[in-house]
Design an enzyme around this catalytic site. Structure first.
Site, PDB file in Angstrom:
ATOM      1  N   GLU A 194      -1.064  -5.852   8.700  1.00  0.00           N
ATOM      2  CA  GLU A 194      -0.379  -5.219   9.611  1.00  0.00           C
ATOM      3  C   GLU A 194      -0.604  -5.502  11.187  1.00  0.00           C
ATOM      4  O   GLU A 194      -2.050  -5.350  11.178  1.00  0.00           O
ATOM      5  CB  GLU A 194      -0.252  -3.786   9.610  1.00  0.00           C
ATOM      6  CG  GLU A 194       0.516  -3.357   8.204  1.00  0.00           C
ATOM      7  CD  GLU A 194       0.822  -1.871   7.992  1.00  0.00           C
ATOM      8  OE1 GLU A 194       0.743  -1.026   9.062  1.00  0.00           O
ATOM      9  OE2 GLU A 194       1.277  -1.430   6.954  1.00  0.00           O
ATOM     10  N   LYS A 210      -1.392  -9.554   2.986  1.00  0.00           N
ATOM     11  CA  LYS A 210      -0.626  -8.783   4.037  1.00  0.00           C
ATOM     12  C   LYS A 210      -1.184  -7.949   4.812  1.00  0.00           C
ATOM     13  O   LYS A 210      -1.923  -7.237   4.522  1.00  0.00           O
ATOM     14  CB  LYS A 210       0.576  -8.292   3.482  1.00  0.00           C
ATOM     15  CG  LYS A 210       1.598  -7.838   4.478  1.00  0.00           C
ATOM     16  CD  LYS A 210       3.063  -7.363   4.293  1.00  0.00           C
ATOM     17  CE  LYS A 210       3.316  -5.976   3.610  1.00  0.00           C
ATOM     18  NZ  LYS A 210       2.756  -4.845   4.464  1.00  0.00           N
ATOM     19  N   GLU A 238       9.379  -4.551  10.228  1.00  0.00           N
ATOM     20  CA  GLU A 238      10.006  -3.259   9.851  1.00  0.00           C
ATOM     21  C   GLU A 238      10.360  -2.391  10.899  1.00  0.00           C
ATOM     22  O   GLU A 238       9.772  -2.482  11.887  1.00  0.00           O
ATOM     23  CB  GLU A 238       8.746  -2.698   8.994  1.00  0.00           C
ATOM     24  CG  GLU A 238       9.199  -1.324   8.383  1.00  0.00           C
ATOM     25  CD  GLU A 238       7.938  -0.781   7.438  1.00  0.00           C
ATOM     26  OE1 GLU A 238       7.335  -1.242   7.205  1.00  0.00           O
ATOM     27  OE2 GLU A 238       8.520   0.324   6.856  1.00  0.00           O
ATOM     28  N   ASP A 248      -1.226  -6.151  -0.330  1.00  0.00           N
ATOM     29  CA  ASP A 248      -1.305  -5.420   0.960  1.00  0.00           C
ATOM     30  C   ASP A 248      -2.819  -5.170   1.374  1.00  0.00           C
ATOM     31  O   ASP A 248      -3.725  -4.768   0.555  1.00  0.00           O
ATOM     32  CB  ASP A 248      -0.675  -4.249   0.965  1.00  0.00           C
ATOM     33  CG  ASP A 248       0.322  -4.211   2.039  1.00  0.00           C
ATOM     34  OD1 ASP A 248       0.329  -4.757   2.980  1.00  0.00           O
ATOM     35  OD2 ASP A 248       1.316  -3.136   2.083  1.00  0.00           O
ATOM     36  N   ASP A 295       0.927  -1.164   0.038  1.00  0.00           N
ATOM     37  CA  ASP A 295       0.046   0.104   0.007  1.00  0.00           C
ATOM     38  C   ASP A 295       0.795   1.202   0.013  1.00  0.00           C
ATOM     39  O   ASP A 295       0.415   2.370   0.119  1.00  0.00           O
ATOM     40  CB  ASP A 295      -1.127  -0.112   1.129  1.00  0.00           C
ATOM     41  CG  ASP A 295      -0.467   0.017   2.363  1.00  0.00           C
ATOM     42  OD1 ASP A 295       0.917  -0.196   2.575  1.00  0.00           O
ATOM     43  OD2 ASP A 295      -1.031  -0.152   3.602  1.00  0.00           O
ATOM     44  N   SER A 296       2.283   1.241   0.100  1.00  0.00           N
ATOM     45  CA  SER A 296       3.318   2.222  -0.356  1.00  0.00           C
ATOM     46  C   SER A 296       2.804   2.876  -1.476  1.00  0.00           C
ATOM     47  O   SER A 296       3.066   3.931  -1.912  1.00  0.00           O
ATOM     48  CB  SER A 296       4.561   1.765  -0.021  1.00  0.00           C
ATOM     49  OG  SER A 296       4.784   0.503  -0.872  1.00  0.00           O
TER      50      SER A 296
HETATM   51  O1  KIV Z   1       3.376  -1.099   1.591  1.00  0.00           O
HETATM   52  C1  KIV Z   1       4.808  -1.591   1.333  1.00  0.00           C
HETATM   53  O2  KIV Z   1       5.430  -1.412   0.292  1.00  0.00           O
HETATM   54  C2  KIV Z   1       5.090  -2.430   2.637  1.00  0.00           C
HETATM   55  C3  KIV Z   1       6.817  -2.848   2.653  1.00  0.00           C
HETATM   56  C4  KIV Z   1       7.378  -1.382   3.144  1.00  0.00           C
HETATM   57  C5  KIV Z   1       6.838  -3.979   3.486  1.00  0.00           C
HETATM   58  O3  KIV Z   1       4.333  -2.811   3.484  1.00  0.00           O
END
Ligand code: KIV
Length: 263
Positions: free
Chosen positions: A114, A112, A181, A83, A44-45
Site C-alpha cells: 500500500e 502487494k 481503492e 499482501d 490482509d483483509s
Molecule cells: O486486503 C485486501 O483484501 C485488499 C483488497 C481490498 C484489495 O487489499
C-alpha cells in the site's frame, strides 16, 4: 481463464480486456474461485473476515505466509498475490527481507504494497531485487487509524493530481499492476489512463483495467458491514445459517443420519 496468468499476460491485458481479481484465504475457496479469476489476492483483509479483527493492522507475516500457502495449494494454476502486512515494509531492508520470505516460503507470484509516491523507493528496491510488486493506491486500509476512518479519495483536484503522481511513481518503480481503492470513478478512470500497467479497481468505478472484490463480501458471508461498492452475488450467510439450522433440526429430531449415511 484456465491458463495461468503471468506478469507479461497481466500487463498485456491492459486495453484488451478487464482483469478479474478476487481474494481468497484458504485452499477450499481458492479452488472454487480459480476457474473464474485471473489473479487471486491473499489480502490482509483476512485479518477482518477470517480472524475477526476490527481492521487489517494486526495481520502478521506468519499469518500471510500460512494463508498464502493454503491458497497456492488450492489454486495451483493461479497467479497469486500476497499482501504485505502493516509495518513489514517501512524501510527497504525490512521490506526486502519480508518480501523474500513470501517468495522463499510460498509459491506466490507477487506481493502487494500500500502506498504511492511515499513508497516508490521501496517498490523500486523490491522490483530491482527480483520481487514482483502489485501497488495499491487511493484508500489505504492500513492507514485507517491514522486517517480516522475509510475515506474516499479523489474528491478534489489536489487529490486527483496526487493519485496520478502516485500511480506514475509506482509504475516507474517497476510494479506490474496496481489496485486503486475507494476513488471517485471519474478520477480512477483518469489515473488508469495515465499509466501503462493495469489498474485494478475496488470501489473505483468501471473505467479501470479490472476489478477486485473480497470473496467473503461478494458471496455475502461477511455480515459486519457492507461497503457501497460491494455487490453480493450470493446471500452466503443466509444460505449457511439455513443449512446448519436444518442439520441441527434433523439431529435433534433423530432424522440424521439415515440409512444411506450409516455404515
Ligand atoms: O486486503 C485486501 O483484501 C485488499 C483488497 C481490498 C484489495 O487489499
Amino acid at each position: 481463464m484456465n491458463k495461468k496468468m503471468t506478469i507479461t499476460s497481466i500487463e498485456k491485458a491492459k486495453g484488451e480486456r478487464p482483469l478479474v481479481m478476487i481474494t481468497a484465504y484458504d485452499a477450499l475457496f481458492a479452488k472454487l474461485l480459480e476457474p473464474s479469476s485471473d489473479m487471486i489476492l491473499v489480502g490482509d483483509s483476512l485479518n477482518m473476515s477470517f480472524a475477526g479483527k476490527k481492521d487489517t493492522l494486526s495481520a502478521t507475516m506468519e499469518q500471510m505466509l500460512y494463508h498464502t500457502n493454503a491458497v497456492c495449494n488450492g489454486a495451483k494454476n493461479s497467479f497469486v498475490v500476497c499482501d504485505m502486512p502493516f509495518g513489514t515494509y517501512t524501510n527497504k531492508e525490512d521490506a526486502l527481507r519480508n518480501a523474500m520470505r513470501v517468495f522463499q516460503e510460498t509459491p506466490a507470484d507477487s506481493v502487494k504494497i500500500e502506498g504511492g509516491v511515499d513508497k516508490a523507493d521501496i517498490v523500486e528496491y523490491l522490483t530491482s531485487n527480483g520481487i514482483a510488486v502489485c501497488g495499491h493506491i487511493g484508500l489505504l486500509p492500513q492507514s485507517v487509524r491514522s486517517e480516522g476512518g475509510y475515506k474516499v479519495k479523489g474528491k478534489s483536484e489536489k487529490e486527483k493530481l496526487q493519485l496520478i503522481q502516485d500511480a506514475k511513481a509506482i509504475e516507474k518503480a517497476g510494479a506490474f499492476c496496481m489496485v486503486i481503492e475507494g476513488v471517485k470513478a471519474e478520477v480512477a478512470s483518469e489515473v488508469a489512463k495515465s499509466v501503462n500497467i493495469p489498474v485494478i479497481g475496488i470501489g473505483a468505478g468501471v473505467e479501470v483495467d479490472g476489478q477486485v472484490l473480497v470473496f467473503s463480501d461478494m458471496l455475502g458471508f461477511f455480515e459486519e458491514f457492507t461497503p457501497k461498492f460491494v455487490k453480493k452475488y450470493m446471500d452466503g450467510s443466509t444460505l449457511v445459517k439455513e443449512a446448519v439450522r436444518k442439520y441441527a433440526d434433523e439431529v435433534i429430531a433423530g432424522e440424521f443420519p439415515k440409512e444411506e449415511h450409516t455404515y
